[in-house]
Motif scaffolding. Structure first.
Motif, PDB file in Angstrom:
ATOM      1  N   CYS A 163     -10.494   1.241  49.849  1.00  0.00           N
ATOM      2  CA  CYS A 163     -11.213   1.807  51.019  1.00  0.00           C
ATOM      3  C   CYS A 163     -11.497   0.589  52.210  1.00  0.00           C
ATOM      4  O   CYS A 163     -12.625   0.065  52.294  1.00  0.00           O
ATOM      5  N   PRO A 164     -10.506   0.366  52.913  1.00  0.00           N
ATOM      6  CA  PRO A 164     -10.679  -0.856  54.063  1.00  0.00           C
ATOM      7  C   PRO A 164     -11.906  -0.356  54.930  1.00  0.00           C
ATOM      8  O   PRO A 164     -12.523  -1.191  55.690  1.00  0.00           O
ATOM      9  N   ALA A 165     -12.180   1.012  54.998  1.00  0.00           N
ATOM     10  CA  ALA A 165     -13.337   1.282  56.100  1.00  0.00           C
ATOM     11  C   ALA A 165     -14.524   0.831  55.523  1.00  0.00           C
ATOM     12  O   ALA A 165     -15.738   0.857  56.157  1.00  0.00           O
ATOM     13  N   MET A 166     -14.671   0.585  54.120  1.00  0.00           N
ATOM     14  CA  MET A 166     -15.888   0.111  53.711  1.00  0.00           C
ATOM     15  C   MET A 166     -16.396  -1.238  53.992  1.00  0.00           C
ATOM     16  O   MET A 166     -15.399  -2.160  53.733  1.00  0.00           O
ATOM     17  N   SER A 167     -17.703  -1.428  54.427  1.00  0.00           N
ATOM     18  CA  SER A 167     -17.984  -3.012  54.547  1.00  0.00           C
ATOM     19  C   SER A 167     -17.919  -3.683  53.309  1.00  0.00           C
ATOM     20  O   SER A 167     -18.102  -3.112  52.268  1.00  0.00           O
ATOM     21  N   VAL A 168     -18.006  -5.006  53.677  1.00  0.00           N
ATOM     22  CA  VAL A 168     -17.979  -5.995  52.395  1.00  0.00           C
ATOM     23  C   VAL A 168     -19.374  -5.756  51.891  1.00  0.00           C
ATOM     24  O   VAL A 168     -19.233  -5.715  50.571  1.00  0.00           O
ATOM     25  N   ALA A 169     -20.275  -5.651  52.468  1.00  0.00           N
ATOM     26  CA  ALA A 169     -21.794  -5.583  51.853  1.00  0.00           C
ATOM     27  C   ALA A 169     -21.736  -4.199  51.090  1.00  0.00           C
ATOM     28  O   ALA A 169     -22.194  -4.235  49.843  1.00  0.00           O
ATOM     29  N   ALA A 170     -21.195  -3.078  51.414  1.00  0.00           N
ATOM     30  CA  ALA A 170     -21.212  -1.719  50.961  1.00  0.00           C
ATOM     31  C   ALA A 170     -20.372  -1.888  49.571  1.00  0.00           C
ATOM     32  O   ALA A 170     -20.876  -1.337  48.479  1.00  0.00           O
ATOM     33  N   ALA A 171     -19.289  -2.586  49.490  1.00  0.00           N
ATOM     34  CA  ALA A 171     -18.276  -2.558  48.556  1.00  0.00           C
ATOM     35  C   ALA A 171     -18.741  -3.744  47.313  1.00  0.00           C
ATOM     36  O   ALA A 171     -19.021  -3.218  46.082  1.00  0.00           O
ATOM     37  N   GLU A 172     -19.473  -4.533  47.773  1.00  0.00           N
ATOM     38  CA  GLU A 172     -20.275  -5.527  46.969  1.00  0.00           C
ATOM     39  C   GLU A 172     -21.526  -4.906  46.253  1.00  0.00           C
ATOM     40  O   GLU A 172     -21.676  -4.711  45.050  1.00  0.00           O
ATOM     41  N   LEU A 173     -22.184  -3.903  46.934  1.00  0.00           N
ATOM     42  CA  LEU A 173     -23.314  -3.172  46.332  1.00  0.00           C
ATOM     43  C   LEU A 173     -22.776  -1.993  45.408  1.00  0.00           C
ATOM     44  O   LEU A 173     -23.514  -2.072  44.166  1.00  0.00           O
ATOM     45  N   VAL A 174     -21.761  -1.485  45.633  1.00  0.00           N
ATOM     46  CA  VAL A 174     -21.248  -0.580  44.928  1.00  0.00           C
ATOM     47  C   VAL A 174     -20.580  -1.171  43.421  1.00  0.00           C
ATOM     48  O   VAL A 174     -20.912  -0.684  42.378  1.00  0.00           O
ATOM     49  N   ALA A 175     -19.874  -2.426  43.658  1.00  0.00           N
ATOM     50  CA  ALA A 175     -19.356  -3.066  42.307  1.00  0.00           C
ATOM     51  C   ALA A 175     -20.791  -3.375  41.638  1.00  0.00           C
ATOM     52  O   ALA A 175     -20.436  -3.437  40.422  1.00  0.00           O
ATOM     53  N   PHE A 176     -21.684  -4.098  42.419  1.00  0.00           N
ATOM     54  CA  PHE A 176     -22.949  -4.472  41.472  1.00  0.00           C
ATOM     55  C   PHE A 176     -23.268  -3.322  40.800  1.00  0.00           C
ATOM     56  O   PHE A 176     -23.715  -3.611  39.621  1.00  0.00           O
ATOM     57  N   HIS A 177     -23.593  -2.046  41.267  1.00  0.00           N
ATOM     58  CA  HIS A 177     -24.262  -1.039  40.449  1.00  0.00           C
ATOM     59  C   HIS A 177     -23.297  -0.668  39.211  1.00  0.00           C
ATOM     60  O   HIS A 177     -23.763  -0.489  38.196  1.00  0.00           O
ATOM     61  N   CYS A 178     -21.980  -0.862  39.470  1.00  0.00           N
ATOM     62  CA  CYS A 178     -21.140  -0.365  38.348  1.00  0.00           C
ATOM     63  C   CYS A 178     -21.143  -1.461  37.245  1.00  0.00           C
ATOM     64  O   CYS A 178     -21.108  -0.948  36.098  1.00  0.00           O
ATOM     65  N   VAL A 179     -20.863  -2.630  37.584  1.00  0.00           N
ATOM     66  CA  VAL A 179     -20.959  -3.669  36.637  1.00  0.00           C
ATOM     67  C   VAL A 179     -22.064  -3.851  35.959  1.00  0.00           C
ATOM     68  O   VAL A 179     -22.201  -3.858  34.611  1.00  0.00           O
ATOM     69  N   HIS A 180     -23.400  -3.929  36.584  1.00  0.00           N
ATOM     70  CA  HIS A 180     -24.581  -4.084  35.906  1.00  0.00           C
ATOM     71  C   HIS A 180     -24.846  -2.893  35.240  1.00  0.00           C
ATOM     72  O   HIS A 180     -25.671  -2.951  34.187  1.00  0.00           O
ATOM     73  N   SER A 181     -24.554  -1.674  35.767  1.00  0.00           N
ATOM     74  CA  SER A 181     -25.081  -0.619  34.918  1.00  0.00           C
ATOM     75  C   SER A 181     -24.168  -0.738  33.376  1.00  0.00           C
ATOM     76  O   SER A 181     -24.793  -0.442  32.466  1.00  0.00           O
ATOM     77  N   ALA A 182     -23.130  -0.805  33.753  1.00  0.00           N
ATOM     78  CA  ALA A 182     -22.038  -0.802  32.314  1.00  0.00           C
ATOM     79  C   ALA A 182     -22.831  -1.977  31.351  1.00  0.00           C
ATOM     80  O   ALA A 182     -22.704  -1.661  30.073  1.00  0.00           O
ATOM     81  N   ALA A 183     -23.062  -3.069  31.849  1.00  0.00           N
ATOM     82  CA  ALA A 183     -23.631  -4.283  31.157  1.00  0.00           C
ATOM     83  C   ALA A 183     -24.842  -3.877  30.617  1.00  0.00           C
ATOM     84  O   ALA A 183     -25.345  -4.121  29.399  1.00  0.00           O
ATOM     85  N   GLY A 184     -25.696  -3.256  31.223  1.00  0.00           N
ATOM     86  CA  GLY A 184     -27.118  -2.827  30.576  1.00  0.00           C
ATOM     87  C   GLY A 184     -27.155  -1.591  29.741  1.00  0.00           C
ATOM     88  O   GLY A 184     -27.752  -1.822  28.729  1.00  0.00           O
ATOM     89  N   ILE A 185     -26.059  -0.860  29.939  1.00  0.00           N
ATOM     90  CA  ILE A 185     -25.776   0.362  28.727  1.00  0.00           C
ATOM     91  C   ILE A 185     -25.276  -0.383  27.571  1.00  0.00           C
ATOM     92  O   ILE A 185     -25.708   0.018  26.461  1.00  0.00           O
TER      93      ILE A 185
END
Length: 220
Positions: A163-185
């Motif tokens: 998704c090139p239209a997504m900003s760097v900050a937004a992509a970093e936040l999306v990935a942060f939620h995914c990875v840390h959610s998986a790790a926590g579960i």
């Protein structure tokens, strides 16, 4: 069954001479052998010394208690876990991988399997020392970020490629939620280890993460 009581794994001494290193290696290998073949309840300093073929004084010269020996085994396993994860990411990139959902699996599967492996080593010790043994919090290869933050940053780059239209900050936040959610579960499932072996657990975890990713990427 009587609950096992573990001491804090006080720091072990570091041998400098070849013969001393061989003794330490024999002690650690003996402890690992006992854990694998006889179970964690069989681990005592006397039994470790017996299997290692050293006297108890030699063991205590290098390790203050059995927990310090067990800690060495976990530290070696942590190194292997980090090497495996980095290898998976590098192999994905080497073959030109771009599929963000495939990359997500490369993040999640090691998280699940790591808990299984650590619990199989010594469940009581792992649960007691879980924060200290969290592979995701470790830095590696002289990098500034921890392994889990490196994983999130890597996933964020693939999200932006998708998704090139997504900003760097937004992509970093999306990935942060995914990875840390998986790790926590996965960490939470350590207290319910049957979940880690359940196909339903994996299916629900992937459904949640993929649904979130699809929703965020489609709205970018």
């Amino acid at each position: 069954m009587k609950k096992s009581v573990l001491k804090s794994p006080a720091a072990s001494r570091q041998p400098s001479q070849s013969r001393s290193r061989e003794t330490v290696r024999a002690i650690v290998d003996a402890c690992h052998k006992i854990m694998l073949e006889e179970g964690s309840e069989a681990v005592t300093t006397n039994h470790i010394a017996e299997v290692a073929g050293v006297n108890i004084a030699s063991l205590y010269r290098w390790f203050p208690n059995k927990e310090a020996v067990i800690s060495e085994i976990f530290e070696a396993q942590i190194e292997r876990e980090i090497h495996e994860v980095v290898g998976l990411y590098e192999a994905f990139e080497a073959r030109g991988g771009r599929d963000v959902f495939e990359a997500l699996e490369l993040v999640v599967e090691p998280l699940i399997n790591r808990q299984i492996r650590f619990l199989s080593l010594h469940a009581c010790f792992y649960r007691d020392q879980r924060p200290k043994l969290d592979v995701g919090r470790r830095k590696f290869g002289g990098r500034e970020k921890t392994l889990i933050d490196e994983a999130a940053h890597w996933l964020a780059g693939l999200v932006r490629q998708r998704c090139p239209a997504m900003s760097v900050a937004a992509a970093e936040l999306v990935a942060f939620h995914c990875v840390h959610s998986a790790a926590g579960i996965c960490q939470a499932a350590v207290d319910r280890p049957e979940l880690l072996h359940s196909a339903d657990f994996r299916d629900e975890l992937y459904f949640m993460l993929r649904s979130y990713l699809r929703a965020r990427m489609s709205s970018a």
